[in-house]
Design a protein around this motif. Sequence first.
Motif, PDB file in Angstrom:
ATOM      1  N   GLY A  48      69.633 -11.532  -3.715  1.00  0.00           N
ATOM      2  CA  GLY A  48      69.785 -11.643  -2.400  1.00  0.00           C
ATOM      3  C   GLY A  48      71.215 -11.552  -2.052  1.00  0.00           C
ATOM      4  O   GLY A  48      71.683 -10.873  -1.121  1.00  0.00           O
ATOM      5  N   GLY A  49      72.030 -12.542  -2.680  1.00  0.00           N
ATOM      6  CA  GLY A  49      73.599 -12.646  -2.413  1.00  0.00           C
ATOM      7  C   GLY A  49      74.523 -11.243  -3.221  1.00  0.00           C
ATOM      8  O   GLY A  49      75.530 -10.659  -2.480  1.00  0.00           O
TER       9      GLY A  49
ATOM     10  N   PRO B 270      57.152 -15.971 -11.376  1.00  0.00           N
ATOM     11  CA  PRO B 270      58.573 -16.447 -12.004  1.00  0.00           C
ATOM     12  C   PRO B 270      59.681 -15.627 -11.598  1.00  0.00           C
ATOM     13  O   PRO B 270      60.462 -15.308 -12.400  1.00  0.00           O
ATOM     14  CB  PRO B 270      58.382 -16.587 -13.390  1.00  0.00           C
ATOM     15  CG  PRO B 270      57.473 -15.518 -13.897  1.00  0.00           C
ATOM     16  CD  PRO B 270      56.664 -15.221 -12.630  1.00  0.00           C
ATOM     17  N   THR B 271      60.003 -15.278 -10.499  1.00  0.00           N
ATOM     18  CA  THR B 271      61.109 -14.445 -10.057  1.00  0.00           C
ATOM     19  C   THR B 271      62.190 -15.004  -9.046  1.00  0.00           C
ATOM     20  O   THR B 271      63.074 -14.404  -8.470  1.00  0.00           O
ATOM     21  CB  THR B 271      60.734 -13.139  -9.613  1.00  0.00           C
ATOM     22  OG1 THR B 271      60.039 -13.163  -8.441  1.00  0.00           O
ATOM     23  CG2 THR B 271      60.077 -12.291 -10.479  1.00  0.00           C
ATOM     24  N   GLY B 272      61.744 -16.520  -8.594  1.00  0.00           N
ATOM     25  CA  GLY B 272      62.534 -16.911  -7.474  1.00  0.00           C
ATOM     26  C   GLY B 272      63.894 -16.866  -7.741  1.00  0.00           C
ATOM     27  O   GLY B 272      64.825 -16.595  -6.848  1.00  0.00           O
ATOM     28  N   LEU B 273      64.307 -17.535  -8.928  1.00  0.00           N
ATOM     29  CA  LEU B 273      65.997 -17.621  -8.939  1.00  0.00           C
ATOM     30  C   LEU B 273      66.471 -16.361  -9.255  1.00  0.00           C
ATOM     31  O   LEU B 273      67.548 -16.105  -8.495  1.00  0.00           O
ATOM     32  CB  LEU B 273      66.185 -18.447 -10.383  1.00  0.00           C
ATOM     33  CG  LEU B 273      67.511 -18.831 -10.811  1.00  0.00           C
ATOM     34  CD1 LEU B 273      67.455 -19.984 -11.839  1.00  0.00           C
ATOM     35  CD2 LEU B 273      68.208 -17.666 -11.623  1.00  0.00           C
ATOM     36  N   LEU B 274      65.929 -15.252  -9.933  1.00  0.00           N
ATOM     37  CA  LEU B 274      66.695 -14.150  -9.897  1.00  0.00           C
ATOM     38  C   LEU B 274      66.529 -13.394  -8.487  1.00  0.00           C
ATOM     39  O   LEU B 274      67.814 -12.899  -8.034  1.00  0.00           O
ATOM     40  CB  LEU B 274      65.633 -12.985 -10.897  1.00  0.00           C
ATOM     41  CG  LEU B 274      66.230 -11.762 -11.227  1.00  0.00           C
ATOM     42  CD1 LEU B 274      67.667 -11.769 -11.527  1.00  0.00           C
ATOM     43  CD2 LEU B 274      65.427 -11.119 -12.234  1.00  0.00           C
TER      44      LEU B 274
ATOM     45  N   GLY C  69      72.461 -12.907   2.649  1.00  0.00           N
ATOM     46  CA  GLY C  69      71.562 -13.025   1.178  1.00  0.00           C
ATOM     47  C   GLY C  69      70.887 -14.281   1.376  1.00  0.00           C
ATOM     48  O   GLY C  69      69.677 -14.447   0.947  1.00  0.00           O
ATOM     49  N   GLY C  70      71.709 -15.512   1.597  1.00  0.00           N
ATOM     50  CA  GLY C  70      70.942 -16.766   1.508  1.00  0.00           C
ATOM     51  C   GLY C  70      69.735 -16.932   2.809  1.00  0.00           C
ATOM     52  O   GLY C  70      68.856 -17.550   2.543  1.00  0.00           O
ATOM     53  N   LEU C  71      70.258 -16.266   3.704  1.00  0.00           N
ATOM     54  CA  LEU C  71      69.201 -16.357   5.053  1.00  0.00           C
ATOM     55  C   LEU C  71      68.086 -15.715   4.598  1.00  0.00           C
ATOM     56  O   LEU C  71      66.772 -16.066   4.645  1.00  0.00           O
ATOM     57  CB  LEU C  71      69.929 -15.883   6.360  1.00  0.00           C
ATOM     58  CG  LEU C  71      68.858 -15.632   7.468  1.00  0.00           C
ATOM     59  CD1 LEU C  71      68.503 -17.087   7.818  1.00  0.00           C
ATOM     60  CD2 LEU C  71      69.830 -15.266   8.702  1.00  0.00           C
ATOM     61  N   LEU C  72      68.193 -14.555   3.977  1.00  0.00           N
ATOM     62  CA  LEU C  72      67.001 -13.535   3.646  1.00  0.00           C
ATOM     63  C   LEU C  72      66.322 -14.329   2.374  1.00  0.00           C
ATOM     64  O   LEU C  72      64.820 -14.256   2.529  1.00  0.00           O
ATOM     65  CB  LEU C  72      67.315 -12.280   3.134  1.00  0.00           C
ATOM     66  CG  LEU C  72      68.089 -11.161   4.114  1.00  0.00           C
ATOM     67  CD1 LEU C  72      68.586  -9.926   3.550  1.00  0.00           C
ATOM     68  CD2 LEU C  72      67.000 -11.231   5.260  1.00  0.00           C
TER      69      LEU C  72
END
Length: 230
Positions: free
Chosen positions: A70-71, A61-65, A79-82
């Motif tokens: 990344g940004g 559960p770390t997707g949002l973080l 960051g968005g691309l990564l």
Amino acid sequence: MALGVSAVALTLKLTDALDYLSFAALAENRVWLVDRVGALGWAAPLLFVLVYALSTAFSMPTGLLLSTVGGFLFGTLWGGLLNVIGATLGATMIFLAARTVLGNLLSARAGPFLQKLEAGFRENEVSYMLVLRLVPLFPFWLVNLAPAFLGVRTSTFVGGTFLGIIPGAFVFASVGTGLGAVLATGGTPDGSALLQPHVIIPIAGLALLAMIPVVLKRVRRPAAHLEKLP
């Protein structure tokens, strides 16, 4: 499976990712993290994508973080691309795993939801895959597993995932960039990073997408009622 879990644990340990997967830790260690990214050079984005991919593959559960990190570390664009690359790779890994001997283990988790998704994939798997990624109708981990059990083509899964997660990935990267800008000027992460136009506008768009399921339910209920009338 055991080898995969060991690989995740080793990667997170070597990159010290677990020590910095919190907003408080980001604020406290901003300078060190930025210096490390600069010192690692081209290896920094590769390590970030690897951590993101493995975290996604193991449904952590770390997707949002991580999308925000990344940004924070690489800016909104990179960051968005990564974020998109890492999430797509991780989702594809678990999708392919579900089609192997691991499928029996993973199907138990997705089983109760398969009937809810089956009709949509049977009607048009390409458009439905894209909708499921654009709009949070179901949890991300479920949309990684269910298509594998419902016979969705790998190309459809990968393409729908890559394109569908772009809006959310860049929104959270933008939030991370705003957070980094606030900290760089000596501010505190008190929500001011969310009040910038380049952050508010994408979040508003994402909120509108999230409202689509609610609107659809309200539209379908009267339609279903009318169909039952003589």
